[in-house]
Design an enzyme around this catalytic site. Structure first.
Site, mmCIF file in Angstrom:
data_model
loop_
_atom_site.group_PDB
_atom_site.id
_atom_site.type_symbol
_atom_site.label_atom_id
_atom_site.label_comp_id
_atom_site.label_asym_id
_atom_site.label_seq_id
_atom_site.Cartn_x
_atom_site.Cartn_y
_atom_site.Cartn_z
ATOM 1 N N ASP A 185 0.781 -1.379 0.070
ATOM 2 C CA ASP A 185 0.092 -0.001 0.056
ATOM 3 C C ASP A 185 0.955 1.153 0.070
ATOM 4 O O ASP A 185 1.688 1.491 1.024
ATOM 5 C CB ASP A 185 -1.045 -0.168 1.349
ATOM 6 C CG ASP A 185 -1.764 1.190 1.283
ATOM 7 O OD1 ASP A 185 -1.725 2.185 0.786
ATOM 8 O OD2 ASP A 185 -2.809 1.100 1.960
ATOM 9 N N ASN A 225 2.857 3.203 -10.460
ATOM 10 C CA ASN A 225 1.586 3.174 -11.001
ATOM 11 C C ASN A 225 0.432 3.631 -10.288
ATOM 12 O O ASN A 225 -0.564 4.248 -10.741
ATOM 13 C CB ASN A 225 1.502 1.813 -11.895
ATOM 14 C CG ASN A 225 -0.078 1.679 -12.285
ATOM 15 O OD1 ASN A 225 -0.706 2.296 -13.318
ATOM 16 N ND2 ASN A 225 -0.815 0.763 -11.570
ATOM 17 N N SER A 282 2.227 9.613 -14.957
ATOM 18 C CA SER A 282 1.704 10.938 -14.781
ATOM 19 C C SER A 282 0.382 10.703 -15.395
ATOM 20 O O SER A 282 -0.545 9.836 -15.366
ATOM 21 C CB SER A 282 2.540 12.006 -15.364
ATOM 22 O OG SER A 282 1.898 13.341 -15.496
ATOM 23 N N TYR A 317 -6.745 16.148 -8.417
ATOM 24 C CA TYR A 317 -6.033 15.252 -9.359
ATOM 25 C C TYR A 317 -4.840 15.741 -10.056
ATOM 26 O O TYR A 317 -3.964 15.336 -10.020
ATOM 27 C CB TYR A 317 -7.011 14.444 -10.181
ATOM 28 C CG TYR A 317 -6.361 13.331 -10.988
ATOM 29 C CD1 TYR A 317 -6.092 12.214 -10.418
ATOM 30 C CD2 TYR A 317 -6.423 13.462 -12.465
ATOM 31 C CE1 TYR A 317 -5.336 11.276 -11.129
ATOM 32 C CE2 TYR A 317 -5.801 12.781 -12.972
ATOM 33 C CZ TYR A 317 -5.280 11.492 -12.768
ATOM 34 O OH TYR A 317 -4.661 10.489 -13.580
ATOM 35 N N LYS A 328 -0.833 15.374 -10.135
ATOM 36 C CA LYS A 328 -0.254 14.864 -11.498
ATOM 37 C C LYS A 328 0.858 16.065 -12.050
ATOM 38 O O LYS A 328 1.827 15.943 -12.303
ATOM 39 C CB LYS A 328 -1.078 14.514 -12.746
ATOM 40 C CG LYS A 328 -1.741 13.397 -12.326
ATOM 41 C CD LYS A 328 -0.976 11.973 -11.871
ATOM 42 C CE LYS A 328 -1.781 10.666 -11.687
ATOM 43 N NZ LYS A 328 -1.149 9.504 -11.639
HETATM 44 N N1 LIG Z 1 -7.310 5.613 -16.886
HETATM 45 C C1 LIG Z 1 -6.931 6.719 -17.194
HETATM 46 O O1 LIG Z 1 -7.553 7.234 -18.139
HETATM 47 C C2 LIG Z 1 -5.560 7.121 -16.901
HETATM 48 C C3 LIG Z 1 -5.110 8.371 -17.633
HETATM 49 C C4 LIG Z 1 -3.822 8.958 -17.059
HETATM 50 C C5 LIG Z 1 -3.310 8.317 -16.224
HETATM 51 N N2 LIG Z 1 -3.837 7.389 -15.434
HETATM 52 C C6 LIG Z 1 -3.043 6.899 -14.091
HETATM 53 O O2 LIG Z 1 -2.753 5.515 -14.222
HETATM 54 C C7 LIG Z 1 -2.387 4.927 -13.054
HETATM 55 C C8 LIG Z 1 -3.266 3.595 -13.144
HETATM 56 O O3 LIG Z 1 -4.509 3.818 -13.255
HETATM 57 P P1 LIG Z 1 -5.712 2.898 -13.945
HETATM 58 O O4 LIG Z 1 -6.482 3.591 -15.135
HETATM 59 O O5 LIG Z 1 -4.995 1.726 -14.140
HETATM 60 O O6 LIG Z 1 -6.885 2.832 -12.733
HETATM 61 P P2 LIG Z 1 -7.366 1.810 -11.977
HETATM 62 O O7 LIG Z 1 -7.816 0.339 -12.773
HETATM 63 O O8 LIG Z 1 -8.357 2.098 -11.090
HETATM 64 O O9 LIG Z 1 -6.157 1.117 -11.075
HETATM 65 C C9 LIG Z 1 -5.586 1.788 -9.996
HETATM 66 C C10 LIG Z 1 -4.653 0.880 -9.044
HETATM 67 O O10 LIG Z 1 -4.148 1.875 -8.144
HETATM 68 C C11 LIG Z 1 -4.245 1.124 -6.942
HETATM 69 N N3 LIG Z 1 -3.973 2.166 -5.620
HETATM 70 C C12 LIG Z 1 -4.980 2.965 -5.395
HETATM 71 N N4 LIG Z 1 -4.492 3.382 -4.032
HETATM 72 C C13 LIG Z 1 -3.430 2.498 -3.784
HETATM 73 C C14 LIG Z 1 -2.511 2.453 -2.693
HETATM 74 N N5 LIG Z 1 -2.795 3.506 -1.654
HETATM 75 N N6 LIG Z 1 -1.508 1.553 -2.652
HETATM 76 C C15 LIG Z 1 -1.339 0.801 -3.599
HETATM 77 N N7 LIG Z 1 -2.287 0.695 -4.745
HETATM 78 C C16 LIG Z 1 -3.360 1.501 -4.917
HETATM 79 C C17 LIG Z 1 -5.697 0.224 -7.266
HETATM 80 O O11 LIG Z 1 -5.332 -0.630 -6.117
HETATM 81 P P3 LIG Z 1 -7.025 -1.364 -5.489
HETATM 82 O O12 LIG Z 1 -7.308 -2.415 -6.461
HETATM 83 O O13 LIG Z 1 -6.522 -1.890 -4.239
HETATM 84 O O14 LIG Z 1 -8.020 -0.091 -5.524
HETATM 85 C C18 LIG Z 1 -5.385 -0.251 -8.534
HETATM 86 O O15 LIG Z 1 -4.561 -1.298 -8.681
HETATM 87 C C19 LIG Z 1 -2.932 5.877 -11.905
HETATM 88 O O16 LIG Z 1 -1.848 6.617 -11.361
HETATM 89 C C20 LIG Z 1 -3.802 7.190 -12.860
HETATM 90 O O17 LIG Z 1 -3.789 8.223 -12.175
HETATM 91 C C21 LIG Z 1 -5.031 6.808 -15.801
#
Ligand SMILES: NC(=O)c1ccc[n+]([C@@H]2O[C@H](COP(=O)([O-])OP(=O)(O)OC[C@H]3O[C@@H](n4cnc5c(N)ncnc54)[C@H](OP(=O)(O)O)[C@@H]3O)[C@@H](O)[C@H]2O)c1
Length: 269
Positions: A54, A81, A132, A146, A150
């Site tokens: 975590d 990530n 990011s 948010y 970032k």
């Molecule tokens: N999807 C988009 O459009 C997008 C665009 C730009 C950037 N991003 C970035 O990409 C990254 C991954 O996001 P995603 O799109 O893959 O979303 P996601 O499917 O919601 O994945 C987020 C991950 O972060 C984990 N997490 C949250 N809080 C945590 C903590 N305290 N310790 C460890 N793990 C934690 C979640 O774990 P749990 O399962 O335990 O909740 C999940 O595995 C993020 O940094 C996000 O800001 C996403």
């Protein structure tokens, strides 16, 4: 000899897709997540160590990093990530929500980075890959906190690269545009305050458009492949846009007022 990558937030989306891409390419993968016991992913997968981490808990960071070192030896690549989006009117948020957003997206990322650096220096190099977002350079409505996280990740990474270059450690920023993951549903933290309705109309005219862009976006494999490319890139390149290159380029070319007008036209109905 195969290399080792440690990935945070591997339980879904971009993190989970990245575990598969690195494993397919023959890497040893430390797939970390908050609750490995509750996730069916990566059971008995060759060269994958599923570990608890975590990013808001320093003890769990230390434990995961030492387990990784014991299991696979030096960590060549860290993929920071883990993260999520706090969304909604800022006035409707509370202090705890804002602190959690920074604790995860910024301080967590910094703390995991600090934990792997001694090993990378001792090993003579490594790569830190920070997730990011397009939102690290361009802002959209209702994501103020948010974006603040970032933008912080961008500034942190850009400065950090100078001191780490001395030790052969590279820093990379991945800047995805919208990607279809749990980001827009399960993981999002919506602000709300009892009795506050002044923003209802704005939220109603805007939030569905933001969510629509996530629902129709490419899947996380696209980002995972870019992360892998960044991990293998021996150049000093810092930024890797994914599904965001044209918007990021446009933002650099046009003045503020034009950029804001484009965002309003596309997202506020
Ligand atoms: N999807 C988009 O459009 C997008 C665009 C730009 C950037 N991003 C970035 O990409 C990254 C991954 O996001 P995603 O799109 O893959 O979303 P996601 O499917 O919601 O994945 C987020 C991950 O972060 C984990 N997490 C949250 N809080 C945590 C903590 N305290 N310790 C460890 N793990 C934690 C979640 O774990 P749990 O399962 O335990 O909740 C999940 O595995 C993020 O940094 C996000 O800001 C996403």
């Amino acid at each position: 000899m195969s290399k080792t990558v440690l990935i945070t937030g591997s339980s879904s989306g971009i993190g989970a897709a990245s575990v598969k891409v690195f494993q397919d390419a023959g890497w040893r993968v430390v797939a970390t997540m908050r609750h490995p016991d509750k996730s069916p992913l990566f059971e008995n997968m060759e060269n994958v160590l599923k570990a608890s981490l975590d990013v808001t808990d320093s003890r769990s960071i230390e434990d995961a990093v030492s387990l990784a070192l014991d299991w696979f030896g030096p960590i060549d690549v860290l993929v920071n990530n883990a993260g999520y989006g706090m969304v909604g009117a800022f006035e409707a948020s509370n202090e705890g929500q804002v602190e959690r957003q920074f604790a995860t997206n910024v301080f967590g990322l910094m703390n995991v980075t600090r934990a792997v650096l001694p090993g990378m220096r001792a090993h003579g190099g490594g790569t830190i890959i920070n997730l990011s977002s397009i939102g690290g350079q361009v802002t959209f409505p209702l994501y103020s906190v948010y974006h603040a996280t970032k933008f912080a990740v961008e500034g942190f990474s850009e400065s950090l690269q100078y001191e780490l270059a001395e030790f052969g450690i590279k820093v990379k920023l991945i800047e995805p545009g919208p990607i279809k993951t749990d980001f827009y549903q399960r993981s999002q933290d919506l602000t709300s305050k009892a009795g506050l309705h002044a923003y209802d109309s704005f939220v109603g005219r805007t939030l569905p458009n933001m969510q629509e862009s996530g629902a129709t976006a490419p899947g996380p494999e696209l980002v995972a492949r870019t992360i892998y490319r960044a991990a293998c890139d021996s150049s000093r390149r810092l930024r890797y846009p994914v599904n965001s290159a044209s918007m990021l380029a446009l933002r650099k070319l046009v003045p503020d007022m034009v950029a804001f007008a484009i965002v309003k036209m596309r997202l506020i109905k």
